[in-house]
Scaffold this motif. Structure first.
Motif, PDB file in Angstrom:
ATOM      1  N   LYS A  34       0.827  -1.214   0.000  1.00 50.41           N
ATOM      2  CA  LYS A  34       0.000   0.000   0.000  1.00 50.41           C
ATOM      3  C   LYS A  34       0.857   1.258   0.000  1.00 50.41           C
ATOM      4  CE  LYS A  34      -4.366   1.538   2.004  1.00 50.41           C
ATOM      5  NZ  LYS A  34      -5.123   1.145   0.804  1.00 50.41           N
ATOM      6  N   PHE A  35       2.026   1.169   0.578  1.00 54.45           N
ATOM      7  CA  PHE A  35       2.927   2.325   0.636  1.00 54.45           C
ATOM      8  C   PHE A  35       3.611   2.580  -0.700  1.00 54.45           C
ATOM      9  CE2 PHE A  35       7.334   3.833   1.550  1.00 54.45           C
ATOM     10  CZ  PHE A  35       7.003   5.115   1.968  1.00 54.45           C
ATOM     11  N   CYS A  36       4.015   1.521  -1.375  1.00 51.55           N
ATOM     12  CA  CYS A  36       4.932   1.729  -2.488  1.00 51.55           C
ATOM     13  C   CYS A  36       4.572   1.011  -3.783  1.00 51.55           C
ATOM     14  CB  CYS A  36       6.341   1.304  -2.054  1.00 51.55           C
ATOM     15  SG  CYS A  36       7.652   1.724  -3.188  1.00 51.55           S
ATOM     16  N   LYS A  37       3.623   0.086  -3.759  1.00 53.07           N
ATOM     17  CA  LYS A  37       3.387  -0.726  -4.953  1.00 53.07           C
ATOM     18  C   LYS A  37       1.984  -0.551  -5.537  1.00 53.07           C
ATOM     19  CE  LYS A  37       5.476  -4.743  -5.117  1.00 53.07           C
ATOM     20  NZ  LYS A  37       5.961  -6.119  -4.821  1.00 53.07           N
ATOM     21  N   GLU A  38       0.980  -0.349  -4.691  1.00 52.87           N
ATOM     22  CA  GLU A  38      -0.390  -0.203  -5.179  1.00 52.87           C
ATOM     23  C   GLU A  38      -0.677   1.247  -5.535  1.00 52.87           C
ATOM     24  OE1 GLU A  38      -2.860  -1.638  -2.077  1.00 52.87           O
ATOM     25  OE2 GLU A  38      -2.110  -3.708  -2.191  1.00 52.87           O
ATOM     26  N   HIS A  39      -1.368   1.454  -6.651  1.00 53.31           N
ATOM     27  CA  HIS A  39      -1.739   2.811  -7.061  1.00 53.31           C
ATOM     28  C   HIS A  39      -2.777   3.388  -6.103  1.00 53.31           C
ATOM     29  CE1 HIS A  39      -0.431   2.300 -11.560  1.00 53.31           C
ATOM     30  NE2 HIS A  39       0.569   2.266 -10.707  1.00 53.31           N
ATOM     31  N   LEU A  40      -2.716   4.699  -5.928  1.00 55.26           N
ATOM     32  CA  LEU A  40      -3.745   5.380  -5.162  1.00 55.26           C
ATOM     33  C   LEU A  40      -5.078   5.254  -5.895  1.00 55.26           C
ATOM     34  CD1 LEU A  40      -1.764   8.605  -4.180  1.00 55.26           C
ATOM     35  CD2 LEU A  40      -2.571   6.841  -2.606  1.00 55.26           C
ATOM     36  N   PRO A  41      -6.195   5.251  -5.167  1.00 59.70           N
ATOM     37  CA  PRO A  41      -7.509   5.088  -5.814  1.00 59.70           C
ATOM     38  C   PRO A  41      -7.725   6.123  -6.921  1.00 59.70           C
ATOM     39  CG  PRO A  41      -7.720   4.919  -3.431  1.00 59.70           C
ATOM     40  CD  PRO A  41      -6.313   5.332  -3.700  1.00 59.70           C
ATOM     41  N   GLY A  42      -8.024   5.642  -8.110  1.00 62.55           N
ATOM     42  CA  GLY A  42      -8.305   6.520  -9.227  1.00 62.55           C
ATOM     43  C   GLY A  42      -7.096   7.188  -9.835  1.00 62.55           C
TER      44      GLY A  42
ATOM     45  N   SER B 170      -2.822   6.914 -11.338  1.00 64.56           N
ATOM     46  CA  SER B 170      -1.902   6.026 -12.066  1.00 64.56           C
ATOM     47  C   SER B 170      -0.548   5.943 -11.391  1.00 64.56           C
ATOM     48  CB  SER B 170      -1.733   6.523 -13.505  1.00 64.56           C
ATOM     49  OG  SER B 170      -1.169   7.837 -13.507  1.00 64.56           O
ATOM     50  N   PHE B 171      -0.479   6.335 -10.116  1.00 62.81           N
ATOM     51  CA  PHE B 171       0.787   6.327  -9.393  1.00 62.81           C
ATOM     52  C   PHE B 171       0.550   5.919  -7.947  1.00 62.81           C
ATOM     53  CE2 PHE B 171      -0.848  10.658 -10.000  1.00 62.81           C
ATOM     54  CZ  PHE B 171      -1.184  11.009  -8.706  1.00 62.81           C
ATOM     55  N   THR B 172       1.638   5.531  -7.294  1.00 61.17           N
ATOM     56  CA  THR B 172       1.569   5.100  -5.898  1.00 61.17           C
ATOM     57  C   THR B 172       1.691   6.287  -4.956  1.00 61.17           C
ATOM     58  OG1 THR B 172       3.964   4.817  -5.675  1.00 61.17           O
ATOM     59  CG2 THR B 172       2.712   2.940  -6.548  1.00 61.17           C
ATOM     60  N   PHE B 173       1.381   6.031  -3.697  1.00 59.45           N
ATOM     61  CA  PHE B 173       1.521   7.081  -2.681  1.00 59.45           C
ATOM     62  C   PHE B 173       2.959   7.587  -2.621  1.00 59.45           C
ATOM     63  CE2 PHE B 173       2.907   8.195   1.595  1.00 59.45           C
ATOM     64  CZ  PHE B 173       2.014   9.202   1.920  1.00 59.45           C
ATOM     65  N   TRP B 174       3.930   6.668  -2.614  1.00 62.14           N
ATOM     66  CA  TRP B 174       5.315   7.090  -2.464  1.00 62.14           C
ATOM     67  C   TRP B 174       5.795   7.904  -3.669  1.00 62.14           C
ATOM     68  CZ3 TRP B 174       8.858   8.461   0.640  1.00 62.14           C
ATOM     69  CH2 TRP B 174      10.174   8.590   0.198  1.00 62.14           C
ATOM     70  N   VAL B 175       5.421   7.504  -4.876  1.00 63.27           N
ATOM     71  CA  VAL B 175       5.813   8.269  -6.064  1.00 63.27           C
ATOM     72  C   VAL B 175       5.235   9.679  -5.991  1.00 63.27           C
ATOM     73  CG1 VAL B 175       5.477   8.452  -8.566  1.00 63.27           C
ATOM     74  CG2 VAL B 175       6.159   6.267  -7.554  1.00 63.27           C
ATOM     75  N   TRP B 176       3.995   9.791  -5.533  1.00 59.20           N
ATOM     76  CA  TRP B 176       3.359  11.112  -5.373  1.00 59.20           C
ATOM     77  C   TRP B 176       4.128  11.968  -4.367  1.00 59.20           C
ATOM     78  CZ3 TRP B 176       0.582  12.644  -0.813  1.00 59.20           C
ATOM     79  CH2 TRP B 176      -0.074  13.871  -0.918  1.00 59.20           C
ATOM     80  N   LEU B 177       4.491  11.362  -3.231  1.00 61.21           N
ATOM     81  CA  LEU B 177       5.184  12.126  -2.190  1.00 61.21           C
ATOM     82  C   LEU B 177       6.602  12.496  -2.632  1.00 61.21           C
ATOM     83  CD1 LEU B 177       4.381  13.000   0.726  1.00 61.21           C
ATOM     84  CD2 LEU B 177       5.827  11.143   1.540  1.00 61.21           C
ATOM     85  N   GLU B 178       7.302  11.583  -3.277  1.00 59.37           N
ATOM     86  CA  GLU B 178       8.659  11.854  -3.744  1.00 59.37           C
ATOM     87  C   GLU B 178       8.670  12.984  -4.767  1.00 59.37           C
ATOM     88  OE1 GLU B 178      12.887  11.097  -4.255  1.00 59.37           O
ATOM     89  OE2 GLU B 178      11.438  10.566  -2.694  1.00 59.37           O
ATOM     90  N   ALA B 179       7.637  13.056  -5.631  1.00 60.31           N
ATOM     91  CA  ALA B 179       7.545  14.142  -6.607  1.00 60.31           C
ATOM     92  C   ALA B 179       7.372  15.492  -5.918  1.00 60.31           C
ATOM     93  CB  ALA B 179       6.386  13.886  -7.569  1.00 60.31           C
ATOM     94  N   ILE B 180       6.656  15.505  -4.811  1.00 58.23           N
ATOM     95  CA  ILE B 180       6.487  16.745  -4.045  1.00 58.23           C
ATOM     96  C   ILE B 180       7.810  17.169  -3.415  1.00 58.23           C
ATOM     97  CG2 ILE B 180       5.407  17.703  -1.967  1.00 58.23           C
ATOM     98  CD1 ILE B 180       2.906  16.073  -2.704  1.00 58.23           C
ATOM     99  N   LEU B 181       8.545  16.206  -2.850  1.00 55.11           N
ATOM    100  CA  LEU B 181       9.865  16.519  -2.295  1.00 55.11           C
ATOM    101  C   LEU B 181      10.775  17.126  -3.358  1.00 55.11           C
ATOM    102  CD1 LEU B 181      10.482  13.373  -0.073  1.00 55.11           C
ATOM    103  CD2 LEU B 181      10.597  15.735   0.735  1.00 55.11           C
TER     104      LEU B 181
END
Length: 749
Positions: A538-546, A548-559
């Motif tokens: 859920k942290f790094c492999k499954e896409h967020l609901p709706g 095309s990216f995971t939670f970690w990819v989203w957060l890393e892009a913000i960093l």
């Protein structure tokens, strides 16, 4: 206020953390005297650019020279002496490797920002609390006290052995004197009395031998108990603190204290060993029936040697984990054919070992990894430990030119490099050496924490997620099959580590409201996350609901967005960032029209948007959100300038900036004024400057709000348009023509 000025105002517990990373590699005197200049230089870029690093080093020496001239006029002898020493150190140590000083200064500035961020956080997280446990501090004091007591006991036993030696020499002299007499003389009354004295002396010798052996036994027992319990716990705690520091947590200290304890214990054991050798020497000169030395000495010597073996083996540690200089905030992620550094220390600091211990580095030695990928280390992989390279004189070695190279498989092709397969493979870098001292030969081995090998920098975010998850979830230093079945992590601890990513990487951690938003994004609305367990998938492999990216990819892009484009605004605390659209409207609905806040996009990777509240003529409240700005747009125009110059066209009205107050009620220019690249430009005229014959222009972000709220919203655009050009357009083009050129910035994000 400069960063250094803020540091000096911290509480003593935070100042102690700052003191830990300033040493002769980068003296605090220079940090203090050149605070403003140091903070104005781009040390992070120089850490990866040798030409730039050399220029900064030369300029740093020039700045030191200027300070030296100033203090020479003031006749400050102590400061003159220190500055001359520092100037000599900078020239001698870094002239051949200027990027090294850039890395050191960059790391120091980053750690200062992290500590400042930690000091501003009202509540400590569960991990940080556990690291600062008062029980741990009490144990540290007890260990130091016991080591000191053991050292004193060993020294007192030295005096007992010396007394025993003197007593035996006296006995030996008297005994040989009697032996040299003629047979007739031996029967005299005087000789008989002398024999009685000798018997009394022999009884005393026997008592003293037993007493010395008993004291030696007690010292050995105390060392054994200390090593088996408190010292082992201290070492394990230090290794755990190092793990946490590697993933952004508080700096780990205490290694110098451990070195002092290990060294004193080693000195005490060698001292006891010499005492046993002296007893053996006394034994060869005198023995008797019931002599305790031949019975007890072999057992005691065997125990001493056993303790020395264990002490040395535990003292060989990785002081600084493998890290690429190009990514100092991402240790244990290594890229093939890119150099990395790693530092080892022997906690037993004995002068006779200087330059006598050669350390060899290997990768995946005698270890079965979960993949078929195999690596070798290129570069200098054998070096001698010494006391000259470390500022504190520790016995250490730093490998600076190692490169991992992937070996081809038997089929002639490289192993599987799928996006998650590679970043979940753990490897181990091992180090081995041999210590030969006082007749002992001890083989030593240690290993780094598990590392992730990548072949492309695009794999770095997921590789770093693996490092975070591993070191958060386990204190096992060598579980290379960890990701065969990765355990869940406590959400409260994970959120604390995520805040550390922001404090260590971009200088400001997350507050409780921001962490609550992240918790909701991970687990759903109104989650109580104190004891909630989150899976690795859920942290790094499954896409967020709706998405095309995971939670970690989203957060890393913000960093990445913060680091490269909006860092000063983030550090100032003016970016709320992590707030849902629903919470955003609740916060703004009762505020003065024109109040706005800044948040990160939930549907666009690495995007930031702003939403402001407005009031319609009928009194209804309405909200407007601009299409998120990504790194492409922010590369063309600084975000602070966008906020200053942003314009909205309402029907045929004159364009105006709707952004008045940063939530809750901070005037916009007060919040962002110091970050504007220049003063706002009025309508330009040809005489204002620029290329002759042309009207100077500036980029103005312009948006069009449609009157008909039923029309679908479309993405906005940034137009490279000066105010004067826009005025001309309004004179010569119809509103319909302008509408085709301008579109609404409002999306559903």
């Amino acid at each position: 206020m400069s960063q250094w000025s803020q540091v000096q105002q911290l509480e003593i517990k935070f100042l102690e953390q700052v003191d830990q990373f300033y040493d002769d590699n980068f003296p605090m005197e220079i940090r203090h005297l050149l605070a403003q200049w140091i903070e104005s230089q781009d040390w992070e870029t120089a850490a990866n650019n040798e030409a730039m690093a050399m220029i900064l080093l030369q300029n740093l020496i020039i700045q030191v020279d200027e300070q030296l001239d100033r203090v020479s006029q003031e006749k400050n002898l102590l400061l003159i002496h220190n500055l001359k020493r520092i100037r000599k150190l900078l020239q001698g140590k870094y002239h051949g490797n200027p990027m090294h000083i850039a890395v050191i200064i960059s790391n120091c500035l980053r750690e200062e920002r992290r500590i400042l961020a930690a000091a501003s956080m009202p509540v400590q997280g569960p991990l940080e609390k556990s690291l600062q446990n008062s029980v741990v501090s009490e144990r540290q004091r007890n260990v130091e006290h016991k080591v000191s007591a053991i050292k004193n006991s060993a020294q007192m036993t030295d005096q007992d052995v010396k007394y025993l030696e003197d007593l035996q020499e006296e006995f030996d002299f008297r005994y040989k004197t009697i032996q040299s007499l003629e047979q007739n003389d031996k029967n005299s009354t005087h000789i008989k009395q002398e024999m009685l004295v000798l018997q009394a002396m022999l009884n005393t010798l026997d008592y003293k031998r037993k007493e010395v052996l008993s004291k030696i036994g007690r010292v050995i027992h105390e060392i054994d108990m200390l090593m088996s319990n408190m010292l082992t716990e201290e070492l394990l705690d230090w290794k755990r603190r190092q793990q946490i520091a590697c993933i952004g947590g508080p700096l780990h200290g205490g290694l110098d204290q451990l070195q002092n304890c290990f060294t004193l214990l080693a000195e005490s054991l060698f001292q006891v060993r010499r005492q046993l050798e002296k007893l053996d020497e006394l034994l060869t000169r005198l023995t008797y029936d019931g002599d305790p030395i031949p019975v007890q000495r072999p057992q005691l010597l065997e125990k001493v040697n056993f303790l020395l073996y264990n002490l040395f083996r535990n003292s060989f540690v990785v002081e600084r984990q493998p890290c690429m200089p190009t990514h100092p905030q991402r240790p244990m992620v290594l890229k093939t054919l890119i150099q990395f550094t790693v530092k080892l220390r022997l906690l037993i600091k004995l002068p006779e070992l200087n330059y006598q211990i050669r350390v060899k580095a290997t990768i995946d030695k005698n270890v079965s990894t979960v993949s078929n990928r195999r690596f070798v280390l290129c570069g200098t992989h054998v070096k001698a430990m010494n006391m000259d390279e470390s500022a504190n004189g520790s016995l250490s070695v730093e490998f600076r030119h190692l490169q991992p190279k992937e070996m081809k498989t038997s089929a002639g092709s490289k192993g599987n490099e799928g996006p998650h397969m590679v970043t979940e493979e753990l490897h181990s870098i091992s180090f081995e050496t041999q210590v030969c001292l006082y007749g002992l030969t001890i083989n030593l081995e240690t290993s780094s924490l598990p590392v992730v090998m990548i072949s492309n920098v695009s794999q770095l975010p997921n590789a770093w997620a693996s490092i975070i998850w591993y070191n958060l979830s386990t204190n096992d230093p060598q579980n290379l099959s960890f990701f065969n079945n990765p355990p869940a992590a406590t959400l409260s601890q994970l959120l604390e580590v995520l805040s550390w990513q922001f404090s260590s990487y971009v200088g400001r951690g997350l507050n409780s409201e921001q962490l609550n938003m992240l918790a909701e994004k991970l687990m759903g609305q109104q989650v109580s996350y104190n004891d909630y367990q989150l899976s690795w998938a859920k942290f790094c492999k499954e896409h967020l609901p709706g998405k095309s990216f995971t939670f970690w990819v989203w957060l890393e892009a913000i960093l990445d967005l913060i680091k490269k484009h909006i860092l000063p605004l983030w550090i100032d605390g003016y970016i709320m960032g992590f707030v849902s659209k629903e919470k955003e409207r609740i916060l703004l609905k009762d505020k003065t029209p024109g109040t706005f806040l800044l948040r990160f996009s939930e549907s666009n990777l690495g995007g930031i948007t702003f939403t402001w509240v407005d009031q319609l003529e009928n009194g209804d409240v309405t909200f407007h959100s601009v299409e998120p700005y990504n790194k492409g747009r922010l590369s063309a125009l600084p975000f602070a300038d966008i906020l200053r110059d942003y314009k909205v066209i309402m029907a045929d009205n004159v364009p105006e900036n709707p952004l008045k107050y940063l939530y809750p009620d901070i005037p916009k220019d007060k919040a962002f004024g110091k970050h504007y690249s220049c003063q706002p430009n009025e309508v330009s005229k040809p005489s204002d400057g620029g290329v002759k014959g042309y009207v100077p222009s500036v980029f103005i972000p312009v948006s069009k709000i449609l009157n008909d709220s039923t029309e679908p919203h479309s993405p906005s655009d940034l137009l490279p348009m000066s105010p004067s050009v826009y005025a001309v357009l309004r004179e010569h083009l119809s509103p319909t023509a302008i509408e085709t050129a301008l579109s609404s910035p409002y999306s559903t994000d």
